[in-house]
Design an enzyme around this catalytic site. Structure first.
Site, short mmCIF file in Angstrom:
data_model
loop_
_atom_site.label_atom_id
_atom_site.label_comp_id
_atom_site.label_asym_id
_atom_site.label_seq_id
_atom_site.Cartn_x
_atom_site.Cartn_y
_atom_site.Cartn_z
N HIS A 303 0.85 -1.18 0.00
CA HIS A 303 0.00 0.00 0.00
C HIS A 303 0.90 1.24 0.00
O HIS A 303 0.65 2.20 -0.72
CB HIS A 303 -0.92 -0.02 1.22
N GLU A 314 2.43 -0.89 8.00
CA GLU A 314 2.38 -1.96 7.01
C GLU A 314 3.57 -2.90 7.16
O GLU A 314 3.43 -4.12 7.00
CB GLU A 314 2.34 -1.37 5.60
N LYS A 335 3.23 3.30 -5.75
CA LYS A 335 2.69 4.64 -5.53
C LYS A 335 3.80 5.69 -5.60
O LYS A 335 3.51 6.88 -5.80
CB LYS A 335 2.00 4.72 -4.17
N HIS A 340 -1.16 8.12 -5.07
CA HIS A 340 -2.21 7.31 -4.43
C HIS A 340 -3.51 7.53 -5.18
O HIS A 340 -4.13 8.59 -5.08
CB HIS A 340 -2.35 7.71 -2.97
#
Length: 414
Positions: A303, A314, A335, A340
């Protein structure tokens, strides 16, 4: 249990207006983050974003139809057309009649809302464009895909913030597995490039703001100098198909969608649970669903938002879910290049996992000059340069406001 494979893909992203353009840019470590052009950024603290560039909606749809759509919906229709073309399904009326659509949208037509409210408050007669409501609602994209391509199966719009695209693919996977459909369109779409969103995320102290002179360096997942995420946009659509159905019609098969897991933090509306336990749960569920052990996963698309809480949290989740295997896992946050993409983040990153399997390549995390080891970022994030290597199993996960956690596992089909 019925196996489910991907037979078509379409993508509009800040680094390319096709799957191949996007993948090649990510492989090469090219950033799509630039100074904002979509609106006047003069009075905003944040002056850069990851905008889609050179997008011409009329390449994918009738101009009259395009004028009635918000940007996120245009992106979704374009990605759906590419995916259906790629799967050789555009003219298969008998299949499309019994195909469903699951699309993840985090917010919807926010720029439409902003423009309508300006018109409303500026006029004594309280005017606004007549199509304001149909354009801004999140399910508009799903409806337009159905209208454009004659798809009449069940359709749902999933709104789980940044996990929306992941959850849409996971829910579509279940629809094919249970036999309700042989084919599903699944993915995500988002476009919030407007001042309203800029200010809204800025006051939450969520956006990066200190790289005005070098915006391509602004997104720095797991790096000591990270200072927030960068808003992206776009759409990614996958064609999910039952394996024997795909084989019977001679479809190209990219990869198997092997597992899906979801969990909810129940902790905070904007911050992840710092102990990582509930986030790691969705990873463990997905691996169990896919029938793979942690040591069998070679690539993990993070992510990786470039915020302090997410990146450290994370990493903790990965330690919990993978144990000792976390140290051998190849990780990257794409990203760092795409920004994002909110409701499209999970679907875009799912596509990149599939391309990693197909192309035997792990993309880099760019701008990772000094990993924040002291801050808890102590794994291998593939800094600045990708790796040529065989990828049989890839995984991606996304974590959204409200504590929504989703994870997908993909396998090479042999």
């Amino acid at each position: 249990m019925r196996r489910v494979v991907v037979t078509g893909m379409g993508c509009i992203s800040p680094v390319g207006n096709s799957v191949e353009e996007t993948w090649n840019a990510v492989k090469e470590g090219k950033s799509g983050i630039t100074t904002i052009t979509r609106y006047d950024n003069t009075n905003f603290k944040v002056k850069y974003a990851a905008e889609v560039k050179d997008f011409d909606a009329e390449k994918y749809m009738d101009p009259k139809a395009a004028r009635k759509m918000a940007m996120f919906s245009k992106f979704a229709v374009a990605a759906a057309k590419m995916a259906l073309d790629d799967a050789s399904l555009t003219d298969k009326a008998d299949i499309l009649e019994n195909t469903g659509i699951y699309l993840g949208v985090g917010i919807g037509g926010l720029e439409v809302t902003e423009a309508a409210m300006k018109s409303y408050f500026a006029s004594d007669l309280k005017r606004m464009p007549p199509l304001t409501i149909p354009e801004l609602i999140p399910n508009e994209a799903t409806g337009n895909i159905s209208i454009m391509f004659g798809i009449h199966g069940g359709s749902h719009t999933i709104a789980t913030a940044c996990a929306s695209g992941t959850d849409a693919i996971g829910d579509a996977l279940d629809q094919v597995r249970c036999g309700r459909y042989d084919v599903m369109l699944a993915g995500g779409a988002e476009s919030t490039q407007c001042g309203f969103a800029n200010l809204g995320f800025t006051v939450l102290q969520a956006l990066s703001s200190k790289w005005e002179n070098e915006p391509q360096k602004a997104c720095r997942p797991f790096d000591k100098q990270r200072d927030g995420f960068i808003m992206g946009e776009g759409a990614t659509i996958l064609v999910l198909e039952e394996y024997e159905h795909a084989k019977a019609r001679g479809a190209k098969i990219y990869a198997e969608v092997a597992g899906y897991g979801a969990s909810t933090d129940g902790y905070n509306l904007t911050a992840p649970n710092p102990d990582g336990i509930t986030g790691s749960k969705c990873m463990t569920i997905a691996m169990k669903d896919a029938g793979v052990k942690p040591e069998e996963v070679q690539y993990y698309n993070a992510h990786g938002t470039s915020t302090h809480l997410n990146d450290a949290g994370e990493t903790q989740m990965l330690h919990l879910a993978f144990g000792d295997a976390a140290k051998k896992l190849h990780i990257s946050s794409t990203k760092s290049m795409t920004g994002h993409c909110l409701g499209n983040a999970g679907s875009l990153e799912a596509m990149l996992c599939i391309k990693a399997i197909e192309d035997s390549f792990v993309p880099p995390t760019i701008n990772l000059d000094e990993p924040d080891v002291e801050g808890g970022c102590d794994l291998d994030y593939t800094p600045n340069k990708g790796i040529d290597m065989n990828v049989d199993v890839a995984m991606s996960a996304n974590f959204g406001f409200g504590g929504h956690n989703g994870c997908l596992v993909f396998k090479k089909v042999r």
